[in-house]
Design a protein around this motif. Structure first.
Motif, PDB file in Angstrom:
ATOM      1  N   LEU A  50      88.870 114.202  -5.175  1.00  0.00           N
ATOM      2  CA  LEU A  50      88.771 114.574  -3.760  1.00  0.00           C
ATOM      3  C   LEU A  50      88.882 113.336  -2.882  1.00  0.00           C
ATOM      4  CD1 LEU A  50      88.056 116.576  -1.458  1.00  0.00           C
ATOM      5  CD2 LEU A  50      85.650 116.090  -1.929  1.00  0.00           C
ATOM      6  N   PHE A  51      88.198 112.265  -3.264  1.00  0.00           N
ATOM      7  CA  PHE A  51      88.249 111.024  -2.486  1.00  0.00           C
ATOM      8  C   PHE A  51      89.667 110.455  -2.456  1.00  0.00           C
ATOM      9  CE2 PHE A  51      87.821 106.278  -2.751  1.00  0.00           C
ATOM     10  CZ  PHE A  51      87.605 106.086  -1.392  1.00  0.00           C
ATOM     11  N   ILE A  52      90.341 110.456  -3.609  1.00  0.00           N
ATOM     12  CA  ILE A  52      91.714 109.952  -3.660  1.00  0.00           C
ATOM     13  C   ILE A  52      92.623 110.791  -2.773  1.00  0.00           C
ATOM     14  CG2 ILE A  52      93.727 109.675  -5.156  1.00  0.00           C
ATOM     15  CD1 ILE A  52      91.883 108.805  -7.373  1.00  0.00           C
ATOM     16  N   ARG A  53      92.446 112.114  -2.809  1.00  0.00           N
ATOM     17  CA  ARG A  53      93.276 112.979  -1.962  1.00  0.00           C
ATOM     18  C   ARG A  53      93.031 112.691  -0.483  1.00  0.00           C
ATOM     19  NH1 ARG A  53      95.633 117.473  -4.626  1.00  0.00           N
ATOM     20  NH2 ARG A  53      95.839 118.538  -2.628  1.00  0.00           N
ATOM     21  N   LEU A  54      91.791 112.421  -0.133  1.00  0.00           N
ATOM     22  CA  LEU A  54      91.474 112.129   1.265  1.00  0.00           C
ATOM     23  C   LEU A  54      92.172 110.858   1.745  1.00  0.00           C
ATOM     24  CD1 LEU A  54      87.666 112.996   1.421  1.00  0.00           C
ATOM     25  CD2 LEU A  54      89.487 114.103   2.729  1.00  0.00           C
ATOM     26  N   ILE A  55      92.139 109.801   0.922  1.00  0.00           N
ATOM     27  CA  ILE A  55      92.765 108.560   1.382  1.00  0.00           C
ATOM     28  C   ILE A  55      94.289 108.633   1.264  1.00  0.00           C
ATOM     29  CG2 ILE A  55      90.795 107.046   1.061  1.00  0.00           C
ATOM     30  CD1 ILE A  55      91.776 106.220  -1.588  1.00  0.00           C
ATOM     31  N   MET A 191      89.846 107.978  11.569  1.00  0.00           N
ATOM     32  CA  MET A 191      89.750 108.892  10.442  1.00  0.00           C
ATOM     33  C   MET A 191      89.491 108.126   9.142  1.00  0.00           C
ATOM     34  SD  MET A 191      92.836 111.601  11.205  1.00  0.00           S
ATOM     35  CE  MET A 191      92.647 112.374   9.608  1.00  0.00           C
ATOM     36  N   THR A 192      90.116 106.972   9.015  1.00  0.00           N
ATOM     37  CA  THR A 192      89.927 106.144   7.821  1.00  0.00           C
ATOM     38  C   THR A 192      88.459 105.746   7.663  1.00  0.00           C
ATOM     39  OG1 THR A 192      92.172 105.270   7.997  1.00  0.00           O
ATOM     40  CG2 THR A 192      90.618 104.014   6.652  1.00  0.00           C
ATOM     41  N   HIS A 193      87.812 105.385   8.762  1.00  0.00           N
ATOM     42  CA  HIS A 193      86.394 105.012   8.710  1.00  0.00           C
ATOM     43  C   HIS A 193      85.539 106.204   8.262  1.00  0.00           C
ATOM     44  CE1 HIS A 193      86.721 100.973  10.341  1.00  0.00           C
ATOM     45  NE2 HIS A 193      87.527 101.421  11.277  1.00  0.00           N
ATOM     46  N   TYR A 194      85.882 107.394   8.723  1.00  0.00           N
ATOM     47  CA  TYR A 194      85.131 108.583   8.306  1.00  0.00           C
ATOM     48  C   TYR A 194      85.305 108.836   6.811  1.00  0.00           C
ATOM     49  CZ  TYR A 194      84.548 109.778  13.267  1.00  0.00           C
ATOM     50  OH  TYR A 194      84.217 109.764  14.589  1.00  0.00           O
ATOM     51  N   PRO A 200      81.611 105.774  -1.816  1.00  0.00           N
ATOM     52  CA  PRO A 200      80.669 105.535  -2.918  1.00  0.00           C
ATOM     53  C   PRO A 200      80.597 106.694  -3.913  1.00  0.00           C
ATOM     54  CG  PRO A 200      79.696 104.898  -0.822  1.00  0.00           C
ATOM     55  CD  PRO A 200      80.968 105.613  -0.503  1.00  0.00           C
ATOM     56  N   PHE A 201      80.656 107.927  -3.402  1.00  0.00           N
ATOM     57  CA  PHE A 201      80.580 109.085  -4.285  1.00  0.00           C
ATOM     58  C   PHE A 201      81.852 109.218  -5.127  1.00  0.00           C
ATOM     59  CE2 PHE A 201      78.231 109.937  -0.336  1.00  0.00           C
ATOM     60  CZ  PHE A 201      76.947 110.047  -0.852  1.00  0.00           C
ATOM     61  N   GLY A 202      83.010 108.996  -4.483  1.00  0.00           N
ATOM     62  CA  GLY A 202      84.268 109.062  -5.215  1.00  0.00           C
ATOM     63  C   GLY A 202      84.387 107.968  -6.255  1.00  0.00           C
ATOM     64  N   SER A 274      98.755 101.789  -3.031  1.00  0.00           N
ATOM     65  CA  SER A 274      99.161 102.696  -1.952  1.00  0.00           C
ATOM     66  C   SER A 274      97.993 103.540  -1.483  1.00  0.00           C
ATOM     67  CB  SER A 274     100.305 103.594  -2.425  1.00  0.00           C
ATOM     68  OG  SER A 274     101.454 102.832  -2.726  1.00  0.00           O
ATOM     69  N   ALA A 275      97.199 104.042  -2.436  1.00  0.00           N
ATOM     70  CA  ALA A 275      96.052 104.868  -2.058  1.00  0.00           C
ATOM     71  C   ALA A 275      95.016 104.059  -1.297  1.00  0.00           C
ATOM     72  CB  ALA A 275      95.423 105.493  -3.295  1.00  0.00           C
ATOM     73  N   THR A 276      94.968 102.747  -1.546  1.00  0.00           N
ATOM     74  CA  THR A 276      93.992 101.879  -0.885  1.00  0.00           C
ATOM     75  C   THR A 276      94.474 101.417   0.480  1.00  0.00           C
ATOM     76  OG1 THR A 276      93.420 101.083  -3.100  1.00  0.00           O
ATOM     77  CG2 THR A 276      92.505  99.851  -1.295  1.00  0.00           C
TER      78      THR A 276
END
Length: 424
Positions: A50-55, A191-194, A200-202, A274-276
């Motif tokens: 989920l975290f990877i998809r968000l970024i 949005m990136t900051h949010y 941490p959870f991802g 790229s994801a980062t």
């Protein structure tokens, strides 16, 4: 949860990394490696996904809006040529140094001596690469909308630069569109900051799964190679980037590293430059004082073509192969390995199974047979992720170092912001 969100983000990320390793290894000891891996895959890993998809969701809009906005901020399209040339020269120079350091550490540690390759399942790797003409033509999108939808970074960069230059060229008529992109860039960065609040959870989920699935047993058979790669990457980070930032630019190097705490942690856990990218751009702007005109153009380019960690890794793996199978290398072979690895690593981001694909090309330079290449790939494949995580963290640091250098030389670096305590 107030105490948790009251902590600085880098502290939460560091805690998540440590807890993820402890939890993953501990669970594999209690449940057994297969059962723990299955449990984490089904119950925990989805948080990391989920975290990877968000970024990843932010990559295309961030590149598009910040790059167009950055070109507009320059005010003079001619500066683009200066930025691009300096960035490309720096990227290629640091990549050459990375490969040389890899060869040095491969020679010192001799990771291939006594490697037990008996019983390794060979994994054949194709070596057909797209031609230079095909790669260059792919940069120009036939359909910009399709390029945005597919996440074709180089094509997005080309179209964004052209659009930004066109907005500048139309002067007053283009100002409303320019204002729109400036606002959009600020919104996407917010949005990136949010999204980073989820980091941490991802990271805990991703690292715990990796620790459980790899296990200590998998690391033991290839421990010398892993140590050589990690120490080589650390040496490259401290020597090459340290020299560039501290000596050439005259800036505090450890302040530079502290400002990159978040992107380094995300890069290490996701193993994807790229994801980062959204996190790297935010850190470069907020912590290092790199202005939008540089951050929005140099960092997306670096995430695509700057693969110092991969170049260093390929150098060590080439020597590992030669030592394991008894290939005698001359000085000419060393030079050819260094040059070939530096050149082919530039295309790593656009090639599936990047490092393994590129390894086959580099090994061909001193006549390694396809059978031996397949055995080496089969040997390193189980633990490649462990080394890929460190390679990606170094790649991201290199992107930021080059962006900082170009920004300083172009007068686009806020040094007061750089020298202030990092906003992490």
């Amino acid at each position: 949860m107030g105490w948790w969100f009251g902590m600085k983000l880098w502290q939460r990320v560091l805690i998540a990394l440590v807890l993820g390793v402890v939890f993953g290894l501990g669970l594999s000891q209690i449940m057994g490696q297969d059962a723990a891996t299955q449990f984490l895959d089904q119950r925990v890993r989805w948080i990391g996904d989920l975290f990877i998809r968000l970024i990843r969701m932010l990559i295309v809009p961030l590149i598009f809006t910040t790059l167009v906005s950055g070109v507009i901020a320059m005010g003079n399209p001619a500066k683009l040529g200066s930025l691009g040339v300096k960035a490309l020269l720096l990227y290629f120079t640091t990549t050459i140094f990375a490969n040389i350091i890899g060869l040095v550490f491969g020679t010192i540690f001799q990771p291939g001596r006594g490697a037990d390759l008996a019983g390794v399942d060979a994994v054949p790797v194709a070596t057909e690469a797209p031609s230079l003409t095909e790669r260059l033509l792919a940069i120009i999108p036939t359909n910009p909308v399709a390029a945005l939808a597919d996440g074709n970074v180089l094509a997005i960069i080309f179209f964004s630069v052209l659009l930004g230059v066109s907005i500048l060229a139309t002067r007053e008529e283009g100002k409303p569109l320019g204002t729109l992109f400036n606002s959009a860039s600020d919104v996407v960065l917010k949005m990136t900051h949010y999204v980073m609040e989820v980091a941490p959870f991802g990271i805990f989920a991703l690292v715990s799964y990796t620790a459980a699935s790899q296990g200590l047993e998998a690391l033991q058979s290839i421990l010398t190679l892993i140590v050589a790669v990690y120490l080589g990457l650390l040496a490259h980070l401290l020597i090459t980037y340290g020299f560039l930032v501290r000596v050439v630019l005259g800036l505090p190097f450890f302040r530079f590293l502290r400002g990159l705490t978040d992107p380094i942690a995300v890069a290490y856990s996701t193993a994807s430059s790229s994801a980062t990218l959204p996190v790297t751009i935010a850190a470069a702007s907020d912590n290092l004082g790199v202005k939008k005109s540089v951050a929005g153009s140099i960092l997306p380019l670096g995430a695509t073509i700057n693969m110092d960690g991969t170049a260093l890794y390929l150098g060590i793996l080439a020597l590992f192969t030669a030592q394991a199978f008894g290939y005698d290398l001359t000085l000419a072979n060393y030079v050819l390995i260094a040059f070939t690895a530096a050149v082919v690593s530039i295309g790593a981001a656009g090639i599936p199974s990047a490092s393994l694909f590129l390894l086959a090309i580099v090994l061909e330079t001193f006549g390694v047979t396809p059978e031996h290449t397949a055995i080496i790939v089969g040997f390193i494949l189980p633990v490649d992720r462990i080394m890929d995580m460190a390679r990606t963290a170094v790649n991201v640091t290199g992107d930021a170092a080059v962006a900082t250098a170009v920004a300083k030389w172009e007068g686009e670096l806020d040094e007061e912001c750089f020298r202030e305590p990092a906003k992490v």
